[in-house]
Write a protein that holds these residues in place. Structure first.
Motif, short mmCIF file in Angstrom:
data_model
loop_
_atom_site.label_atom_id
_atom_site.label_comp_id
_atom_site.label_asym_id
_atom_site.label_seq_id
_atom_site.Cartn_x
_atom_site.Cartn_y
_atom_site.Cartn_z
N PRO A 373 0.83 -1.21 0.00
CA PRO A 373 0.00 0.00 0.00
C PRO A 373 0.86 1.25 0.00
N PRO A 374 0.29 2.38 -0.37
CA PRO A 374 1.03 3.64 -0.31
C PRO A 374 1.56 3.89 1.11
N GLU A 375 2.68 4.58 1.18
CA GLU A 375 3.31 4.85 2.47
C GLU A 375 2.32 5.53 3.42
N GLY A 376 2.27 5.00 4.63
CA GLY A 376 1.40 5.57 5.64
C GLY A 376 -0.01 5.03 5.65
N SER A 377 -0.36 4.15 4.70
CA SER A 377 -1.74 3.65 4.63
C SER A 377 -1.84 2.16 4.91
N ALA A 378 -0.76 1.54 5.39
CA ALA A 378 -0.79 0.10 5.66
C ALA A 378 -1.82 -0.22 6.73
N ASN A 379 -2.50 -1.34 6.54
CA ASN A 379 -3.54 -1.77 7.47
C ASN A 379 -3.28 -3.23 7.80
N ALA A 380 -2.88 -3.51 9.03
CA ALA A 380 -2.49 -4.87 9.41
C ALA A 380 -3.67 -5.84 9.30
N LEU A 381 -4.88 -5.37 9.54
CA LEU A 381 -6.04 -6.25 9.43
C LEU A 381 -6.23 -6.73 7.99
N ILE A 382 -6.06 -5.80 7.04
CA ILE A 382 -6.18 -6.16 5.63
C ILE A 382 -5.03 -7.07 5.21
N ASP A 383 -3.83 -6.74 5.62
CA ASP A 383 -2.64 -7.47 5.18
C ASP A 383 -2.68 -8.94 5.56
N ALA A 384 -3.37 -9.29 6.64
CA ALA A 384 -3.42 -10.68 7.09
C ALA A 384 -4.40 -11.53 6.31
N HIS A 385 -5.30 -10.90 5.54
CA HIS A 385 -6.30 -11.66 4.78
C HIS A 385 -5.64 -12.46 3.66
N PRO A 386 -6.24 -13.59 3.30
CA PRO A 386 -5.73 -14.33 2.14
C PRO A 386 -5.97 -13.55 0.86
N TYR A 387 -5.01 -13.64 -0.05
CA TYR A 387 -5.13 -13.02 -1.37
C TYR A 387 -5.69 -14.09 -2.30
N LEU A 388 -6.95 -13.95 -2.69
CA LEU A 388 -7.66 -15.00 -3.41
C LEU A 388 -7.71 -14.75 -4.90
N GLY A 389 -7.89 -15.85 -5.63
CA GLY A 389 -8.14 -15.75 -7.06
C GLY A 389 -9.58 -15.38 -7.34
N PRO A 390 -9.94 -15.18 -8.60
CA PRO A 390 -11.28 -14.68 -8.95
C PRO A 390 -12.41 -15.64 -8.62
N GLY A 391 -12.10 -16.93 -8.43
CA GLY A 391 -13.13 -17.91 -8.09
C GLY A 391 -13.08 -18.33 -6.63
N PHE A 392 -12.51 -17.48 -5.77
CA PHE A 392 -12.37 -17.74 -4.34
C PHE A 392 -11.28 -18.76 -4.02
N GLU A 393 -10.45 -19.10 -4.99
CA GLU A 393 -9.42 -20.09 -4.73
C GLU A 393 -8.26 -19.49 -3.94
N LEU A 394 -7.76 -20.26 -2.97
CA LEU A 394 -6.55 -19.87 -2.28
C LEU A 394 -5.39 -19.90 -3.27
N LEU A 395 -4.53 -18.93 -3.22
CA LEU A 395 -3.39 -18.85 -4.13
C LEU A 395 -2.10 -19.12 -3.36
N PRO A 396 -1.10 -19.66 -4.03
CA PRO A 396 0.15 -20.00 -3.35
C PRO A 396 1.03 -18.78 -3.10
N ARG A 397 1.71 -18.80 -1.97
CA ARG A 397 2.64 -17.71 -1.65
C ARG A 397 3.84 -17.76 -2.58
N THR A 398 4.33 -18.95 -2.89
CA THR A 398 5.43 -19.14 -3.83
C THR A 398 5.04 -20.22 -4.83
N GLU A 399 5.80 -20.34 -5.88
CA GLU A 399 5.52 -21.38 -6.88
C GLU A 399 5.57 -22.76 -6.27
N GLY A 400 6.44 -22.96 -5.31
CA GLY A 400 6.56 -24.26 -4.67
C GLY A 400 5.37 -24.64 -3.80
N ASP A 401 4.51 -23.67 -3.49
CA ASP A 401 3.34 -23.94 -2.66
C ASP A 401 2.10 -24.28 -3.48
#
Length: 481
Positions: A373-401
């Protein structure tokens, strides 16, 4: 004379509607087993409104090798007969969240079949018990495959895109896809401030998500922390059960008045939110999370009308301590002694808090992994959420995951940042369900595409049986014609 046709007549109409849209038919997915154990194409965890509707959506796509599991007894799935204490739903009655556009499956049709058009016109909001009755009817008339009293304890990834689902006291299940339709708490856990957890024994407090025996507190004084809608729902419920005094404490100096969900419903935010950029989503949800959902006007009026109700504004809890008879709460306005405390403190969304994900959670992509996020606008509550694909799929943190994540779908409140109010509110389900169903069924298809394409290339079943030149008619065939 009433125009209520009755539920049997509505169910006959529904069967005709399902026939007219071609519901049913042979599955296109491939049966699988592992060492003689059946593999479900999809297991949906959670038999509340989201899980039931997801199951029906998959059946409409001819994916019927599915199972819904729920830890609660039949008819008690979701919050409506457990911890929800509102009198009516907060959602407007005219929304159609789970009927997939089938008129006879809508809540309005269910209501009018019993109470007529005039009954619908007279209805302000849907009563909580009536909504649960609709969900029970929905499950029954659609013959959805639900197994109750079944609690998931662990998801174990196996080879070839299979997941072993460990259950409490039951044999494990195998599934290609797992949809976590686990509701508002499914993305993390209910929040109990450490200030309270560390200072008091569990016998002196409860979160509003817990089963609270208010009748056992008759004649007592309770303190409620939080200014959201559930605080007032619980105050009314407690006072109605005979609690002598219910004090609601709010950090803010004024009651919350704005409910951004109403704006989102009007302008298409609930359905179109996923089209926003990550930066836009981050800004929208930072603003959204800064609002407490206010009580509905009728909820506030019911609670405030009780003689034992008191509202304390500008009164955050600075500390709590156990006393000989209960708990003492210190606020900027002084000390208050109570027999019991109730916490309307919401929840925290974080996959690391979910025990069933402990074998895979280190590989789950979070918002902090994908967006800065832009400097000064980080939100820890948002940052902890999973980053999902368009069909609600969990996405891997790295290619190996990737292999461990493949086939896991987060259809719960944890999807809030990536996909908006879609899976976390009734007002969002109408747009969320087709997205989930497409995501799951597309993934099933793509997993099997090599075999499906090979079968297509080898397909040689004749459909056209005509011949040219046309055969010369004989006297017998001419006479028959």
């Amino acid at each position: 004379m009433s125009d209520a046709i009755g539920l049997p007549a509505l169910e006959a109409e529904l069967r005709r509607h399902l026939m007219l849209i071609g519901h049913g038919g042979t599955d296109w997915t491939r049966p699988r087993s592992v060492e003689g154990t059946h593999v479900h194409d999809v297991v949906i965890v959670g038999g509340g409104q989201s899980g039931l509707a997801a199951a029906f959506g998959l059946l409409r796509e001819r994916v019927s090798n599915i199972l819904v599991i729920d830890e609660n007894p039949a008819g008690f799935e979701g919050p409506w007969e457990t911890y929800a204490r509102m009198i009516t739903l907060r959602t407007p009655k005219h929304l159609n969240p789970i009927d997939f556009g089938i008129p006879a499956l809508s809540y309005r049709a269910f209501w009018e079949a019993q109470h007529g058009r005039a009954g619908w016109d007279a209805l302000d909001k849907i009563a909580r018990g009536d909504w649960m009755a609709y969900l029970r009817w929905y499950r029954r008339v659609l013959a959805l495959p639900v197994r109750n009293d079944t609690r998931l304890t662990l998801i174990e990834p196996l080879a070839d895109g299979i997941h072993r689902l460990h259950l409490d006291g039951q044999p494990a299940l195998l599934a290609r896809k797992v949809v976590l339709a686990t509701g508002i708490q499914g993305g993390g856990e209910w929040h109990v401030p450490a200030m309270i957890k560390d200072a008091l024994p569990p016998t002196l407090y409860a979160h509003t998500s817990a089963a609270i025996d208010y009748a056992a507190l008759a004649g007592k004084r309770i303190g409620i922390l939080g200014g959201g809608a559930s605080a007032f729902d619980n105050a009314h419920c407690a006072l109605q059960a005979g609690v002598a005094e219910a004090h609601v404490f709010i950090r803010r100096s004024v009651l919350p008045r704005i409910n951004p969900i109403r704006f989102m419903e009007r302008v298409g935010f609930t359905g179109r939110y996923p089209a926003l950029s990550d930066g836009e989503k981050y800004a929208v949800m930072a603003a959204f999370l800064s609002h407490n959902q206010p009580p509905t006007n009728d909820t506030f009026a019911r609670a405030a009308a009780w003689p034992g109700f008191t509202l304390h504004l500008g009164a955050p809890w600075l500390s709590v301590a156990a006393t000989a008879g209960g708990a003492r709460v210190t606020t900027p306005q002084g000390d208050h002694d109570f027999d019991f405390l109730v916490l309307s403190t919401g929840l925290v969304s974080d996959p690391a808090l979910r025990p069933e994900l402990r074998l895979v959670v280190d590989g789950v992509a979070r918002w902090r992994d994908r967006f800065t996020p832009p400097e000064g606008s980080a939100n820890a509550l948002i940052d902890a959420h999973p980053y999902l694909g368009p069909g609600f799929e969990l996405l891997p943190r790295t290619e190996g995951d990737a292999a461990r994540m493949h086939g896991l779908f987060a259809f719960h409140y944890g999807a809030l940042i990536s996909l908006g109010l879609s899976a976390s509110a009734l007002s969002g389900l109408q747009g969320a369900l087709p997205r989930l169903v497409r995501g799951v069924s597309d993934q099933l298809f793509l997993d099997d595409r090599a075999a499906l394409i090979a079968d297509l290339l080898a397909y040689d079943e004749a459909e056209f049986v005509g011949a040219w030149p046309l055969p010369v008619p004989t006297p017998q065939t001419a006479a028959a014609a």
